[in-house]
Enzyme design. Structure first.
Site, PDB file in Angstrom:
ATOM      1  N   TYR A  60       0.852  -1.192   0.000  1.00  0.00           N
ATOM      2  CA  TYR A  60       0.000   0.000   0.000  1.00  0.00           C
ATOM      3  C   TYR A  60       0.886   1.239   0.000  1.00  0.00           C
ATOM      4  O   TYR A  60       1.481   1.583   1.019  1.00  0.00           O
ATOM      5  CB  TYR A  60      -0.938   0.016   1.208  1.00  0.00           C
ATOM      6  N   PRO A 206     -15.872  -5.488   2.382  1.00  0.00           N
ATOM      7  CA  PRO A 206     -17.215  -5.980   2.729  1.00  0.00           C
ATOM      8  C   PRO A 206     -18.318  -5.071   2.184  1.00  0.00           C
ATOM      9  O   PRO A 206     -19.470  -5.470   2.140  1.00  0.00           O
ATOM     10  CB  PRO A 206     -17.201  -5.982   4.261  1.00  0.00           C
TER      11      PRO A 206
END
Length: 340
Positions: A60, A206
């Site tokens: 990242y 999610p």
């Protein structure tokens, strides 16, 4: 005052907040990096609210997200969190997945340095190197546990057979996988395998990479450099079909008195006490809304209704871009083939 309950993740002793915080979007892939002071403030707000399970990776940024977390987790804060990071993706314009022992060790040492800590709570192999038998990668991770550099081992995007082989070398504490109302393929084989072996389940994206927060309008909000613009599910011809799912989730959410994103998160929370979603955000109000999902109660009828509208044919487009490896291509050669 902490408002998020704690749960046991896996069967090796790790305890985490029932909802985590994905930190990727603070530094990478979702448009330009966000202002560091704001992100540190957000992380501290999350911890104070009881969201103590923080998720990052060396890819990242690359690397800058770990540095950000290192700055956020100074003395007095580090002890309050369960910190997860990952290794295995070399990224310098192209993706290369690497899992040989020397790389595993070098990546771990580099992450410890950037995070400015002595020990990583949960260390995942981010993607599986299909050139290296999983037993070889796991052997090095086992050594790092014995040396006190990591506490628990995880895998991300691993197939059921890879999970079994890895777990036989050293217990796996958690499997990270994409699981949401529009990514349910893992329910067939991977979730049952985790449950059989006592492995915790960590659900990333999610909220369908923001789809269940913003619906089809998400595309208009994305900044330059946001890789979601290229994702198959967000292409106009697929989005037109996929927005039907969002509209139906929205209808049920209205009846339940919550937002579509809270309903989507609540659905994951209701999958079992061995599942921890790690929604990412860069805004305190979104973090608060995500925490609110823990208060949404779903009946078996609600769950059945959601699952009937979120079937395989309700979504068009692959869940990830071409060239990004997933559990579908994560099987490794047999141990007998390895020449060190």
């Amino acid at each position: 005052m902490a408002r998020v309950p704690r749960i046991k993740l896996g069967s090796q002793g790790l305890e985490v907040s029932a909802q985590g915080l994905g930190c990727m979007g603070m530094s990478a892939f979702y448009g330009p990096p966000k202002p560091e002071p704001d992100m540190i403030n957000l992380i501290h707000h999350a911890i104070n609210a009881g969201v103590t399970f923080l998720d990052t990776s060396d890819v990242y940024g690359p690397k800058t997200n770990e540095i950000l977390l290192g700055k956020a987790l100074k003395e007095g804060v580090r002890e309050k969190v369960e910190l997860a990071t990952k290794f295995g993706i070399n990224y310098d314009g192209t993706w290369e997945v690497t899992g040989d022992p020397a790389y595993v060790r070098a990546a771990c040492e580099a992450s410890l340095q950037r995070l400015d800590i002595d020990c990583i709570d949960l260390y995942y192999q981010h993607r599986i190197d299909t050139r290296v038998p999983i037993e070889i990668t796991m052997g090095e991770l086992k050594k790092l546990v014995e040396e006190g550099k990591i506490k628990y081992v995880g895998l991300s995007e691993a197939s059921a057979s890879t999970i079994r082989r890895a777990h036989a070398v050293h217990p796996i504490t958690a499997i990270q996988l994409e699981w949401s109302l529009w990514s349910r393929d893992v329910e067939e084989e991977i979730i049952p395998t985790c449950r059989e072996l006592g492995i915790g389940i960590v659900s990333y994206s999610p909220l369908g990479r923001g789809f269940f927060s913003s619906g089809p309008n998400l595309l208009q909000k994305l900044e330059d450099g946001d890789f979601r613009k290229d994702m198959p599910r967000f292409q106009p011809e697929n989005l037109e079909h996929n927005k039907i799912l969002y509209e139906r989730v929205n209808e049920i959410a209205s009846k339940k008195g919550c937002t579509p994103s809270q309903l989507s998160l609540a659905w994951i929370h209701h999958q079992g006490n061995d599942v921890v979603p790690i929604p990412g955000t860069t805004k305190i109000e979104n973090l608060e809304q995500n925490i609110g999902a823990l208060s949404v109660k779903l009946t078996p009828e609600d769950m059945a209704e959601l699952e009937s509208i979120a079937s395989a044919d309700s979504v068009k487009g692959a869940r990830s871009n071409e060239g990004i490896s997933t559990y579908l291509d994560s099987d490794t050669p047999p141990l007998s083939s390895w020449k060190a």
